[in-house]
Design an enzyme around this catalytic site. Structure first.
Site, PDB file in Angstrom:
ATOM      1  N   LYS A  15       0.984  -1.095  -0.051  1.00  0.00           N
ATOM      2  CA  LYS A  15      -0.192   0.177  -0.100  1.00  0.00           C
ATOM      3  C   LYS A  15       0.698   1.414  -0.259  1.00  0.00           C
ATOM      4  O   LYS A  15       2.170   0.690  -0.441  1.00  0.00           O
ATOM      5  CB  LYS A  15      -1.112   0.463   1.440  1.00  0.00           C
ATOM      6  CG  LYS A  15      -1.729  -1.386   1.126  1.00  0.00           C
ATOM      7  CD  LYS A  15      -3.448  -1.266   1.714  1.00  0.00           C
ATOM      8  CE  LYS A  15      -3.861  -2.940   2.038  1.00  0.00           C
ATOM      9  NZ  LYS A  15      -5.009  -2.571   2.672  1.00  0.00           N
ATOM     10  N   HIS A  99      -7.956  -3.042  -6.668  1.00  0.00           N
ATOM     11  CA  HIS A  99      -8.269  -3.619  -5.390  1.00  0.00           C
ATOM     12  C   HIS A  99      -9.525  -2.618  -4.569  1.00  0.00           C
ATOM     13  O   HIS A  99      -9.497  -1.674  -5.271  1.00  0.00           O
ATOM     14  CB  HIS A  99      -6.408  -2.973  -4.386  1.00  0.00           C
ATOM     15  CG  HIS A  99      -6.469  -3.204  -3.283  1.00  0.00           C
ATOM     16  ND1 HIS A  99      -7.406  -2.168  -2.337  1.00  0.00           N
ATOM     17  CD2 HIS A  99      -5.473  -4.345  -3.071  1.00  0.00           C
ATOM     18  CE1 HIS A  99      -6.959  -2.879  -0.915  1.00  0.00           C
ATOM     19  NE2 HIS A  99      -6.103  -4.024  -1.547  1.00  0.00           N
ATOM     20  N   GLU A 101      -9.373  -0.848  -2.172  1.00  0.00           N
ATOM     21  CA  GLU A 101      -9.584   0.722  -1.940  1.00  0.00           C
ATOM     22  C   GLU A 101      -9.620   1.964  -3.241  1.00  0.00           C
ATOM     23  O   GLU A 101      -9.773   2.769  -2.797  1.00  0.00           O
ATOM     24  CB  GLU A 101      -8.104   0.402  -1.281  1.00  0.00           C
ATOM     25  CG  GLU A 101      -7.893   0.273   0.100  1.00  0.00           C
ATOM     26  CD  GLU A 101      -6.783  -0.551   0.757  1.00  0.00           C
ATOM     27  OE1 GLU A 101      -6.074  -0.323   0.202  1.00  0.00           O
ATOM     28  OE2 GLU A 101      -7.179  -1.142   1.526  1.00  0.00           O
ATOM     29  N   SER A 216      -6.752  -9.455   6.274  1.00  0.00           N
ATOM     30  CA  SER A 216      -5.993  -9.474   7.646  1.00  0.00           C
ATOM     31  C   SER A 216      -5.722 -11.300   7.483  1.00  0.00           C
ATOM     32  O   SER A 216      -5.430 -11.680   8.675  1.00  0.00           O
ATOM     33  CB  SER A 216      -7.258  -9.549   8.413  1.00  0.00           C
ATOM     34  OG  SER A 216      -7.604  -8.095   8.750  1.00  0.00           O
TER      35      SER A 216
END
Ligand code: PGA
Length: 260
Positions: A15, A99, A101, A216
């Site tokens: 990221k 993605h 995001e 996660s």
């Protein structure tokens, strides 16, 4: 088909994190842990400015590298955009497209994601195409509908040639950066759904296409996730910045590949 067609793969999505100094430390630690690792089994996906650093530091190592986004355009008046050929110029192998995001924060549509996969493929990069539902979607029972819509846009817009060199990633939005991982069975259910949908459209590709799980993933939960039949590795965010976590996830992937 044997599962051996799809050895596990782990990609670290950094990221918007890093600096030359921090990356040097991270990459040095990863390289020492990666000794003896099979080639093409792990990659780091870094901010554009650090592709050059990766190409120098990781050249000749088992760790591959890539970017987190790509323009649909080849060149020209597209201020701020980075083309697939530019990414490939730094000997990168992979690029994330779609993605969550970018879908949520930059309004990327399913069709745009398909175009990005095509642009990446045309420059010789392997697109890592992300799909995944929000918590609202899941709670409303819309997981399969949302994932199907996102996937179909890529199947329609990119076609089998692009898909044949692509990796898919199922990343439930509610599990990204939250510490709340999908259970291995929840992941397996959606992965099997994705593979089934791929099989309906492009039967020849279904068994060979890797489907990564993201959300996660940590060293502590990776082995259970990777033990699932249709989970072919991980797309790892936060834990990819911590050397022992990332190497632990890679180890879980190799063990799972060996067990197949
Ligand atoms: P996370 O991110 O591992 O920090 O949840 C995964 C991703 O966004 O690719």
């Amino acid at each position: 088909m044997t599962r051996r067609m799809r050895s596990k793969f782990v990609a670290g999505n950094w990221k918007m994190n890093g600096s030359l100094t921090a990356n040097h430390q991270l990459l040095t630690a990863l390289l020492s842990g990666a000794e003896g690792m099979p080639a093409d089994s792990a990659a780091v996906l870094v901010p554009f400015p650090y592709l050059a650093q990766c190409s120098v530091t990781l050249d000749g190592s088992p760790l591959a590298w890539g970017a987190q986004d790509v323009s649909t355009h080849e060149s020209g008046a597209f201020t701020g955009e980075v083309s697939a050929a530019m990414i490939a110029d730094f000997a990168a192998s992979y690029v994330i497209v779609g993605h969550s995001e970018r879908r949520a924060l930059h309004g990327e549509s399913d069709e745009l994601v398909a175009q990005k996969a095509v642009a990446a493929h045309n420059a010789g990069l392997i697109p890592i195409v992300c799909v995944g539902e929000t918590l609202d979607d899941r709670e409303a029972g819309r997981t399969e509908a949302v994932v199907a819509r996102q996937l179909d846009a890529v199947l329609d817009g990119a076609g089998d040639e692009v898909l044949s060199s692509s990796i898919l990633a199922y990343e439930p939005v509610w599990a990204i950066g939250t510490g709340r991982t999908a259970s291995p069975q929840q992941a397996q259910d959606v992965h099997a759904f994705v593979r089934g949908r791929l099989r309906e459209r492009f039967p020849a590709l279904a068994d060979g296409t890797r489907i990564l799980y993201g959300g996660s993933v940590k060293a502590a939960n990776a082995a259970d996730l990777f033990a699932m039949a249709d989970v072919d590795g991980g797309l790892v965010g936060g834990a990819s910045l911590v050397p022992h976590e990332f190497m632990g996830i890679c180890e879980a992937a190799f063990s799972a590949s060996r067990a197949d």
